[in-house]
Scaffold this motif. Structure first.
Motif, mmCIF file in Angstrom:
data_model
loop_
_atom_site.group_PDB
_atom_site.id
_atom_site.type_symbol
_atom_site.label_atom_id
_atom_site.label_comp_id
_atom_site.label_asym_id
_atom_site.label_seq_id
_atom_site.Cartn_x
_atom_site.Cartn_y
_atom_site.Cartn_z
ATOM 1 N N LYS A 137 0.590 -1.914 -0.036
ATOM 2 C CA LYS A 137 0.029 0.097 0.038
ATOM 3 C C LYS A 137 0.630 1.359 -0.483
ATOM 4 O O LYS A 137 0.456 1.917 -0.798
ATOM 5 C CB LYS A 137 -1.181 0.320 0.925
ATOM 6 C CG LYS A 137 -1.958 0.646 1.623
ATOM 7 C CD LYS A 137 -2.752 1.458 0.334
ATOM 8 C CE LYS A 137 -3.564 -0.312 0.257
ATOM 9 N NZ LYS A 137 -5.014 -0.175 -1.102
ATOM 10 N N SER A 138 2.463 0.834 0.857
ATOM 11 C CA SER A 138 2.929 2.550 0.643
ATOM 12 C C SER A 138 3.527 2.758 -0.327
ATOM 13 O O SER A 138 3.526 3.990 -0.587
ATOM 14 C CB SER A 138 3.727 1.535 2.122
ATOM 15 O OG SER A 138 4.904 3.156 1.975
ATOM 16 N N PHE A 139 3.982 1.304 -1.387
ATOM 17 C CA PHE A 139 5.291 1.513 -2.196
ATOM 18 C C PHE A 139 3.590 2.721 -3.831
ATOM 19 O O PHE A 139 4.610 3.289 -4.154
ATOM 20 C CB PHE A 139 5.066 0.181 -2.936
ATOM 21 C CG PHE A 139 6.580 -0.151 -2.265
ATOM 22 C CD1 PHE A 139 6.608 0.016 -0.792
ATOM 23 C CD2 PHE A 139 7.396 -1.162 -3.613
ATOM 24 C CE1 PHE A 139 8.223 -0.434 -0.888
ATOM 25 C CE2 PHE A 139 8.323 -1.094 -2.838
ATOM 26 C CZ PHE A 139 9.126 -0.716 -1.129
ATOM 27 N N GLN A 140 2.035 1.830 -3.587
ATOM 28 C CA GLN A 140 2.050 2.272 -4.232
ATOM 29 C C GLN A 140 1.209 3.717 -4.216
ATOM 30 O O GLN A 140 1.600 4.204 -5.176
ATOM 31 C CB GLN A 140 -0.041 1.845 -4.390
ATOM 32 C CG GLN A 140 0.253 0.139 -4.732
ATOM 33 C CD GLN A 140 -0.812 -0.841 -4.478
ATOM 34 O OE1 GLN A 140 -1.927 -0.245 -2.593
ATOM 35 N NE2 GLN A 140 -1.190 -1.776 -5.346
ATOM 36 N N GLN A 141 1.716 4.245 -2.339
ATOM 37 C CA GLN A 141 0.775 5.343 -2.855
ATOM 38 C C GLN A 141 2.694 6.155 -3.486
ATOM 39 O O GLN A 141 2.170 7.512 -3.992
ATOM 40 C CB GLN A 141 0.731 5.641 -1.637
ATOM 41 C CG GLN A 141 0.351 7.412 -0.970
ATOM 42 C CD GLN A 141 -0.626 7.792 -1.443
ATOM 43 O OE1 GLN A 141 -1.693 6.980 -2.354
ATOM 44 N NE2 GLN A 141 -0.733 9.096 -2.633
ATOM 45 N N GLU A 142 3.371 6.171 -3.221
ATOM 46 C CA GLU A 142 4.906 6.813 -3.398
ATOM 47 C C GLU A 142 4.382 6.629 -5.199
ATOM 48 O O GLU A 142 5.913 7.821 -5.629
ATOM 49 C CB GLU A 142 6.274 5.574 -2.295
ATOM 50 C CG GLU A 142 6.478 5.968 -1.214
ATOM 51 C CD GLU A 142 6.177 7.939 -1.085
ATOM 52 O OE1 GLU A 142 6.723 7.780 -1.576
ATOM 53 O OE2 GLU A 142 5.825 7.799 0.158
ATOM 54 N N CYS A 143 4.438 5.496 -5.398
ATOM 55 C CA CYS A 143 4.589 5.542 -6.797
ATOM 56 C C CYS A 143 3.492 6.237 -7.615
ATOM 57 O O CYS A 143 3.990 6.822 -8.420
ATOM 58 C CB CYS A 143 4.301 3.993 -7.303
ATOM 59 S SG CYS A 143 6.154 3.206 -7.067
ATOM 60 N N GLN A 152 12.667 14.376 -13.703
ATOM 61 C CA GLN A 152 13.308 12.949 -12.952
ATOM 62 C C GLN A 152 13.017 13.064 -11.662
ATOM 63 O O GLN A 152 12.540 14.434 -11.575
ATOM 64 C CB GLN A 152 14.620 13.198 -12.738
ATOM 65 C CG GLN A 152 15.245 12.069 -11.764
ATOM 66 C CD GLN A 152 16.955 12.070 -12.841
ATOM 67 O OE1 GLN A 152 17.439 12.364 -13.550
ATOM 68 N NE2 GLN A 152 17.630 11.139 -11.756
ATOM 69 N N VAL A 153 12.372 12.112 -11.158
ATOM 70 C CA VAL A 153 12.183 12.302 -9.415
ATOM 71 C C VAL A 153 12.283 10.957 -9.042
ATOM 72 O O VAL A 153 12.842 9.763 -9.366
ATOM 73 C CB VAL A 153 10.781 11.906 -9.588
ATOM 74 C CG1 VAL A 153 9.245 13.781 -9.794
ATOM 75 C CG2 VAL A 153 9.915 10.875 -10.206
ATOM 76 N N PRO A 154 12.909 10.890 -7.306
ATOM 77 C CA PRO A 154 13.515 10.260 -6.597
ATOM 78 C C PRO A 154 11.854 9.651 -5.999
ATOM 79 O O PRO A 154 11.425 9.959 -5.873
ATOM 80 C CB PRO A 154 13.960 10.849 -5.764
ATOM 81 C CG PRO A 154 13.364 12.383 -5.315
ATOM 82 C CD PRO A 154 13.461 12.702 -6.954
ATOM 83 N N THR A 205 14.755 0.837 3.427
ATOM 84 C CA THR A 205 14.559 1.493 2.940
ATOM 85 C C THR A 205 15.417 1.455 1.606
ATOM 86 O O THR A 205 16.586 1.817 1.713
ATOM 87 C CB THR A 205 15.088 3.217 3.524
ATOM 88 O OG1 THR A 205 14.134 3.558 4.637
ATOM 89 C CG2 THR A 205 14.256 4.539 2.830
ATOM 90 N N LEU A 206 14.526 2.069 0.031
ATOM 91 C CA LEU A 206 15.528 1.894 -0.539
ATOM 92 C C LEU A 206 15.009 3.550 -1.735
ATOM 93 O O LEU A 206 13.518 4.047 -1.690
ATOM 94 C CB LEU A 206 15.108 1.077 -1.391
ATOM 95 C CG LEU A 206 15.735 0.954 -2.933
ATOM 96 C CD1 LEU A 206 17.213 0.566 -3.110
ATOM 97 C CD2 LEU A 206 14.956 -0.103 -4.208
ATOM 98 N N THR A 207 16.223 4.711 -2.040
ATOM 99 C CA THR A 207 15.648 5.269 -3.124
ATOM 100 C C THR A 207 16.419 5.397 -4.355
ATOM 101 O O THR A 207 17.021 4.553 -5.057
ATOM 102 C CB THR A 207 16.227 7.066 -2.196
ATOM 103 O OG1 THR A 207 15.665 7.123 -1.129
ATOM 104 C CG2 THR A 207 16.200 7.855 -3.190
ATOM 105 N N VAL A 208 14.824 5.377 -5.131
ATOM 106 C CA VAL A 208 15.170 4.646 -6.985
ATOM 107 C C VAL A 208 14.608 6.336 -7.436
ATOM 108 O O VAL A 208 14.009 6.714 -7.469
ATOM 109 C CB VAL A 208 14.453 3.999 -7.093
ATOM 110 C CG1 VAL A 208 14.542 3.777 -8.834
ATOM 111 C CG2 VAL A 208 14.459 2.189 -6.241
#
Length: 525
Positions: free
Chosen positions: A245-251, A263-265, A274-277
């Motif tokens: 759910k958290s991944f979906q919101q961030e994406c 470009q966005v992180p 934690t991972l930043t892409v």
């Protein structure tokens, strides 16, 4: 069509967002604000502990709730008899979940304009009869008198032509205009070619996909980031509902930012890691290129079926929040040779069109008794609409080349202007046949298993010793209100039978009544 006492509105029941609108006395389709003073409401339902039901909760509230209590994108499940959510030991269907969204829209709008009784609700053009009936039932469960179910691109075109001051105004528009409406929403996609004059509105061709929308673009980002996380940490965050759910919101946030940024992180968190892409717009467009291609292929098909070439279009109108992606605009410009128009606000046009359609129906039905101003009323009464069927309609017959095999024989092809009626002759399959069973199919496939059975009827007690090959006439008609009539007559004996299909699949009258009572028991916030 029967109008009840109370206000009349148009509703865009969307996959990700919904909106409610009304044509005011000056003829302006106004979106009505919700309790948060916003004109769009997230189509998200939170079924919290203790019987608390929230529609459109904030992202902050969602983040602290059990993901199992959150229902999203229920529109994609409309008409799916196998889908349900268990809440307080009750099985809640897609119709009921959708009714909670409608109930919230109705409640908030009534605080602005008073009691609401009548509504037009929108659906994707490619919704079949089962899904349309489910949407109609959702409106009834929410306490609405559903006047009509209107196709979303039709509604968007109404809003476009009305807001330009052309519809119902022969003094403004003397000829005809042909436009393409490209509607890419959160969960569904439609493309339609429409030709209209000041007084006539005609759909030429349409196609779409009820399982293609912005959610699929977001999911590509989720999968990309999750795979990166899995490679680095050896764990798949998609296996954890809270992390997912958290991944979906961030994406989703990253997707929206890429509309304006190159470009966005994307920073994600799961089980203490934690991972930043870093993601570029080019990366995003490459990983979703096949999704865009699907919409392009459909657009080309609709142009071909309408007999309209890109240079012949007066306008290409973009509708739906997902059209904000720059690559959509570029694709349409390249495909049609036209500069895509943002004459309509992507998230609002469909709801506005539903309100205009509702007002047209009210003007026809109530006439001078309508509360609309005389000038607006006259303009509404001048408009005539002509639609097409989005799915072919046929009957199950024996294959002439292999009698033991059944096929779908299409009698009313998709994109036929309705109302429409056709009669064709068939023959009986065997000597001394006692009865004829007519099965009514909806769909394009030659194999009946790939179509929806939407009704059937029988001719019984045929005369004795009837020879094989005796003629049978089948008549099929589809009226402007979506009602399908089918009749058959055995011409030797003149024995006949017929049926009428009025969206009779899905919930029964008893089910609708029970759910309507249950909806009243829930306090929707």
């Amino acid at each position: 069509m029967k109008f009840l006492d109370g206000q009349t509105v148009g509703i865009d029941l969307g996959t990700t967002y919904s909106a409610i609108s009304q044509l005011n006395d000056e003829g302006v389709p106004v979106l009505l604000e919700n309790a948060d003073e916003r004109t769009i409401t997230p189509s998200v339902v939170l079924l919290a502990d203790g019987g608390q039901v929230m529609v459109g909760p904030s992202a902050e509230r969602i983040s602290i709730e059990d993901p199992n209590n959150i229902v999203e994108a229920v529109k994609r499940q409309m008409g799916n008899s196998d889908y349900f959510v268990v809440y307080q030991n009750k099985k809640l269907t897609p119709e009921f979940i959708s009714a909670l969204i409608l109930k919230k829209l109705k409640k908030d709008a009534e605080a602005k304009i008073g009691p609401i009784a009548n509504a037009v609700i929108t659906v994707p053009y490619y919704f079949n009869d089962v899904r349309r009936k489910a949407t109609q039932d959702a409106g009834r469960i929410a306490g609405l008198n559903v006047l009509d179910i209107i196709n979303e691109p039709t509604a968007a075109t109404l809003a476009y032509a009305w807001n330009k001051g052309e519809l119902g105004r022969p003094d403004v528009l003397s000829g005809e205009r042909t436009i393409l409406v490209y509607d890419l929403g959160g969960g569904t996609f439609d493309v339609t070619v429409v030709r209209y004059s000041a007084s006539k509105f005609q759909v030429l061709a349409t196609d779409g996909d009820v399982m293609l929308g912005g959610l699929d673009w977001t999911q590509r980002l989720v999968d990309h980031v999750a795979e990166q996380f899995k490679r680095k940490f050896g764990e798949d965050p998609r296996d954890d509902l809270e992390a997912l759910k958290s991944f979906q919101q961030e994406c989703e946030d990253a997707k929206l930012q890429l509309t304006k940024k190159a470009q966005v992180p994307i920073s994600v968190y799961c089980k203490g890691k934690t991972l930043t892409v870093s993601l570029t717009r080019g990366d995003f467009e490459r990983m979703t290129a096949d999704l865009l291609q699907r919409t392009k292929d459909t657009t080309e098909l609709v142009l071909e079926q309408s007999g309209v070439k890109g240079p012949d279009l007066d306008e290409v109108v973009m509708v739906g929040g997902s059209t904000y992606m720059p690559v959509v605009e570029s694709m349409l410009r390249q495909l049609t040779g036209c500069e895509p128009s943002r004459a309509l606000e992507p998230e609002k046009g469909v709801a506005q069109g539903a309100a205009i359609h509702a007002a047209i129906l009210e003007a026809r039905e109530r006439g001078e008794d309508s509360t609309l101003g005389k000038t607006v009323l006259k303009r509404l009464q001048a408009v005539q609409t002509a639609d097409v069927n989005s799915h072919s309609l046929g009957v199950k017959v024996s294959d002439p080349e292999e009698r033991s095999r059944k096929i779908n024989h299409i009698m009313i092809p998709r994109n036929t202007t309705i109302p429409f009626s056709v009669s064709q002759r068939f023959v009986t399959n065997s000597d001394n046949q006692k009865r004829i069973h007519v099965e009514i199919l909806e769909g394009e496939a030659r194999d009946p298993a790939g179509c929806s059975l939407i009704g059937d009827f029988r001719i019984l007690d045929l005369p004795p010793n009837l020879p094989k090959g005796s003629p049978v006439e089948v008549t099929y008609s589809y009226d402007a209100n979506g009602r399908i009539q089918a009749a058959a007559k055995e011409l030797t004996s003149n024995k006949a039978s017929q049926t009428e299909i009025v969206r009779d699949s899905g919930l029964s009258e008893t089910n609708v009544g029970n759910f309507e009572q249950l909806a009243k028991d829930y306090h929707v916030e």
